[in-house]
Design a protein around this motif. Structure first.
Motif, short mmCIF file in Angstrom:
data_model
loop_
_atom_site.label_atom_id
_atom_site.label_comp_id
_atom_site.label_asym_id
_atom_site.label_seq_id
_atom_site.Cartn_x
_atom_site.Cartn_y
_atom_site.Cartn_z
N VAL A 16 50.98 33.91 71.96
CA VAL A 16 50.63 35.32 72.15
C VAL A 16 51.54 35.96 73.19
CG1 VAL A 16 48.81 36.89 72.93
CG2 VAL A 16 48.23 34.95 71.45
N SER A 17 51.84 35.21 74.25
CA SER A 17 52.73 35.73 75.29
C SER A 17 54.12 36.01 74.74
CB SER A 17 52.80 34.72 76.44
OG SER A 17 53.70 35.15 77.43
N SER A 18 54.65 35.12 73.90
CA SER A 18 55.97 35.34 73.31
C SER A 18 55.97 36.56 72.41
CB SER A 18 56.38 34.10 72.50
OG SER A 18 56.52 32.98 73.35
N LEU A 19 54.88 36.75 71.65
CA LEU A 19 54.79 37.92 70.78
C LEU A 19 54.73 39.19 71.62
CD1 LEU A 19 54.54 39.01 67.90
CD2 LEU A 19 52.06 38.73 68.10
N ASN A 20 53.97 39.16 72.70
CA ASN A 20 53.90 40.33 73.59
C ASN A 20 55.26 40.64 74.21
OD1 ASN A 20 51.17 40.61 73.06
ND2 ASN A 20 50.54 39.41 74.85
N GLU A 21 56.01 39.58 74.52
CA GLU A 21 57.35 39.79 75.08
C GLU A 21 58.25 40.48 74.07
OE1 GLU A 21 60.92 37.20 77.23
OE2 GLU A 21 59.22 36.18 76.28
N PHE A 22 58.13 40.08 72.78
CA PHE A 22 58.91 40.75 71.75
C PHE A 22 58.55 42.23 71.68
CE2 PHE A 22 58.71 42.48 67.43
CZ PHE A 22 60.06 42.51 67.12
N HIS A 23 57.25 42.54 71.68
CA HIS A 23 56.83 43.93 71.58
C HIS A 23 57.31 44.74 72.79
CE1 HIS A 23 54.55 43.68 67.93
NE2 HIS A 23 53.78 42.70 68.38
N ALA A 24 57.41 44.09 73.96
CA ALA A 24 57.87 44.80 75.16
C ALA A 24 59.34 45.19 75.08
CB ALA A 24 57.62 43.94 76.40
N TYR A 25 60.13 44.42 74.32
CA TYR A 25 61.57 44.67 74.27
C TYR A 25 62.06 45.13 72.90
CZ TYR A 25 61.87 42.31 78.80
OH TYR A 25 61.72 41.96 80.11
N LYS A 26 61.17 45.32 71.95
CA LYS A 26 61.62 45.62 70.59
C LYS A 26 62.27 47.00 70.48
CE LYS A 26 57.11 47.40 69.09
NZ LYS A 26 55.93 47.15 68.22
N HIS A 27 62.01 47.89 71.47
CA HIS A 27 62.63 49.22 71.41
C HIS A 27 64.15 49.14 71.50
CE1 HIS A 27 62.08 48.47 75.73
NE2 HIS A 27 63.13 49.26 75.92
N PHE A 28 64.68 48.04 72.09
CA PHE A 28 66.13 47.90 72.15
C PHE A 28 66.72 47.72 70.75
CE2 PHE A 28 64.98 46.48 76.49
CZ PHE A 28 65.74 47.39 77.21
N ILE A 29 65.97 47.14 69.84
CA ILE A 29 66.43 46.99 68.46
C ILE A 29 66.58 48.35 67.82
CG2 ILE A 29 65.85 46.04 66.19
CD1 ILE A 29 64.36 43.80 67.64
N LEU A 30 65.62 49.24 68.09
CA LEU A 30 65.70 50.61 67.54
C LEU A 30 66.85 51.38 68.19
CD1 LEU A 30 61.91 51.56 67.41
CD2 LEU A 30 63.32 50.53 65.62
N GLU A 31 67.02 51.20 69.50
CA GLU A 31 68.10 51.92 70.19
C GLU A 31 69.47 51.48 69.69
OE1 GLU A 31 67.50 51.31 74.33
OE2 GLU A 31 65.56 52.35 74.39
N ALA A 32 69.61 50.22 69.30
CA ALA A 32 70.88 49.73 68.77
C ALA A 32 71.04 50.07 67.29
CB ALA A 32 70.97 48.21 68.96
#
Length: 717
Positions: free
Chosen positions: A361-377
């Protein structure tokens, strides 16, 4: 199966109405592989009807099929048309079915599964934490058992369904099978109506119970809750009568037609995550595509091509961007190396326990915290350009993984791999043996699968009647009888050889090694080997090693050496210590035209007995040599890598140093994989044969396999 009109005849001839086992196997072969016309032509061959040969008891295909129909069988398939009020189907809909409760009785009492049955829920504690694996170890099993009468047995029902076309290019004929296991058409409405008919008695048994005979012959008062229904996302949507494809069915479904009147059945529980589509297919459709967009297909392919080849690991010689379809194994092989392969391009802004689920769950939350960088790129793109959201049903379904594992057990047991295979054996292959005519193929399929079922059951019946056999060996004996042509699949293509019995052992006997008796090179001086392997330091390093072992004036200094190009390393599984893992081959080839720097793999060395507090180190094995037998153990010449970051700083960084060292073969503890740190762009002149020499900085790949990942985090992090 003994309640049959011809049982008295089988007291004298087990294979009646066939003459003997040989004739039975011929009859089975003909029915399995030829159609009616081909069987008739075969039986008319002079080789068959020759007077010099014992005549067959059947003369034509019709008589052969009559004999097959006379064999005892527990269950037969039935066929009936399905009509719906107020709805007209494009083609007539036929239901090919067997009563689900009768099927469940048959599976539950099959002696083949006698040693593979679990009857009661249980808990496994790992350091005080509950461990979730099989369905009987999950929370749902205990909850259901607590609601049942004392002495009752849970028979958890696992369903799997999928739709498949059976015609090619034209015809548009489809079949929509549902498979039933124990945890132990054009219209969705039509499918639900069919399921009501097939599952009716099974739902009743879930409410009031049913007395059944288990494989050991014991009577049990059994209840049949719906434990899981294995299906991909479109199938789950259809099952739950849920229409939106923008949200995960596992997150919002609360009612389902198939689960109505079926005890505690809840679609948010029994529609379990399906690992093939929810994980591997998601990776191919989304994260891999994002990497292609950010890095560029050409750059990504070049990085995969340049990685050092290891025996037993898939190497993508042509890259990965051009592949449109992959198997689950190919998905996995890319996933193992993708993370260290892409690092540096852009800067970012089995069994489970409670703690491992919290980490998930922690790893999934970490992905959600940084996934906006995928959209920005602008890595997430569609046919119309960049996509500005993450409304992906498979991604949302990840939120239910931890809950589902606690309630239903490890999701690896709910993959559609088996049901995909059954689509071929029970739908597509039988259809190819029919006339392909819309009005007749259904009944022909019923006849074909009935005969296949009869033959499988009669093989088991004959095996039990011919000789007494223990339950311990019954499963394998039955497989050997019914699948002689596929025996290699059950013995494995490469049987696991136990090197712990006769091989060299490490000091703590936790690793075994195998080297060939015949050496690849024999009677070579240290200077000659240094020239052959391009290792100028080797003579001096060897001399220093011999000084420390046997003294400066030892006779060993003048001895000739023997070398070999590879050795095998075998370990016990860290996840299941009773299991021995397949051995890994470590290559130690000298330079050649194809490999100008040699073909040498990396390993991890354990601390030596002289300095047990020292840190394990990563080395490249450059040469393996055998000194005179008085020194007993084979030796390795290795070059060291300096660890520049602690293991918890993933990915793990290693810096190449050119310091040579002589070590014992038995000091090796693991084969490891290094991937160069490519930076923003890689040197396109680097290939898989030169990458370990042309780069100095590397990542230690923690994801090369699950055993290494577990070892790394358990011992070093």
């Amino acid at each position: 199966m003994k309640h049959n009109d011809f049982e008295a005849m089988r007291e004298h001839n087990t294979y009646y109405p066939f003459t003997d086992r040989a004739e039975w196997e011929l009859a089975k072969f003909l029915c399995d592989n030829l159609n009616q016309g081909q069987i008739t032509r075969f039986l008319k061959l002079l080789w068959v009807v020759s007077e010099a040969r014992q005549p067959l008891s059947f003369k034509n295909a019709k008589q052969l099929f009559t004999f097959m129909d006379a064999l005892p069988v527990a269950l037969r398939w039935k066929c009936m048309p399905i009509h719906t009020d107020g709805y007209t189907t494009t083609h007539p809909v036929d239901l090919i079915w067997r009563d689900a409760l009768e099927v469940m009785h048959h599976i539950f009492g099959n002696p083949i599964f006698a040693n593979h049955m679990e009857y009661n829920p249980y808990e496994i504690k790992d350091n005080g934490e509950c461990e979730y694996g099989e369905w009987m170890s999950c929370e749902q099993a205990s909850e259901i058992q607590n609601d049942l009468p004392i002495g009752a047995t849970i028979v958890p029902i696992i369903l799997a369904s999928d739709k498949t076309p059976v015609t090619r290019q034209t015809g548009s004929l489809e079949m929509h099978p549902t498979f039933l296991m124990l945890g132990n058409i054009h219209s969705e409405h039509v499918w639900h109506k069919c399921m009501d008919l097939v599952l009716e008695k099974l739902k009743v048994a879930a409410e009031v119970g049913e007395f059944m005979v288990d494989p050991m012959g014991c009577h049990r008062y059994a209840f049949t809750p719906l434990a899981a229904h294995i299906a991909d996302l479109p199938e789950q949507i259809m099952i739950s009568i849920f229409r939106s494809r923008r949200s995960s069915i596992l997150s919002v479904a609360s009612t389902s037609h198939i689960g109505s009147n079926w005890g505690r059945a809840d679609p948010s529980i029994f529609l379990v995550p399906e690992i093939l589509h929810a994980c591997h297919k998601f990776f191919f459709d989304h994260p891999l595509k994002w990497c292609k967009e950010v890095i560029g297909a050409s750059e990504l392919d070049a990085r995969f091509r340049s990685q050092h080849k290891r025996v037993g690991t898939r190497h993508f010689t042509d890259g990965v961007s051009h592949v449109n379809q992959m198997t689950g194994r190919e998905h996995r092989d890319i996933q193992r190396t993708l993370v260290p392969t892409i690092v540096g391009v852009t800067s970012p802004g089995s069994h489970f326990t409670s703690s491992s689920l919290d980490s998930m769950v922690s790893s999934l939350n970490e992905f959600h915290a940084y996934k906006h960088f995928i959209l920005e790129a602008e890595a997430r793109t569609g046919t119309s350009g960049p996509i500005s959201h993450f409304q992906i049903p498979k991604l949302e379904s990840f939120n239910s993984f931890a809950r589902s594992i606690r309630q239903s057990g490890a999701i690896i047991q709910f993959s559609v791999d088996v049901s995909k295979r059954l689509l071929i054996t029970h739908c597509k292959t039988p259809f190819q043996r029919t006339s392909h005519q819309q009005g007749t193929f259904t009944q022909q399929i019923v006849n074909i699968i009935n005969r296949e079922e009869v033959m499988r059951q009669f093989d088991l019946y004959a095996l039990l009647r011919e000789r007494w056999i223990s339950h311990q060996y019954l499963t394998f004996s039955w497989i050997a009888r019914v699948a002689l042509q596929d025996m290699h699949r059950f013995q494995a293509i490469c049987p696991v050889r136990n090197h712990f019995l006769k091989g060299l052992l490490s000091d703590e006997a936790n690793a075994a090694f195998h080297v060939t008796i015949a050496h690849n090179l024999a009677d070579r001086s240290p200077t000659a080997l240094a020239q052959l392997y391009h290792l100028s330091q080797f003579p001096n390093v060897l001399s220093q090693y011999l000084d420390g072992v046997s003294g400066r004036n030892s006779l060993f200094h003048g001895c000739l050496l023997k070398t070999w190009y590879k050795f095998r390393l075998q370990l016990h599984s860290r996840l299941r210590p009773c299991n021995i893992m397949p051995s890994q081959q470590v290559q130690v080839y000298p330079p050649s035209e194809m490999h100008p720097f040699g073909n040498c793999n990396m390993v991890l060395l354990q601390p030596t007995s002289a300095n047990p507090q020292s840190t394990p180190c990563i080395v490249q094995v450059r040469m393996g040599q055998q000194l005179p037998t008085e020194l007993k153990e084979p030796l390795l010449y290795v070059e060291l890598f300096e660890i520049a970051a602690p293991p918890e700083a993933e990915p793990h960084i290693g810096i190449r140093t050119r310091i040579g060292k002589i070590v014992r073969l038995v000091d090796v503890t693991h084969a490891v994989e290094l991937i160069p740190i490519y930076g923003e762009t890689m040197d396109r002149s680097v290939s898989s044969t030169t990458s370990l020499e042309r780069y100095d900085n590397f990542y230690l790949n923690a994801f090369s396999d699950k055993e290494w990942y577990h070892t790394l985090h358990a011992d070093f992090v």
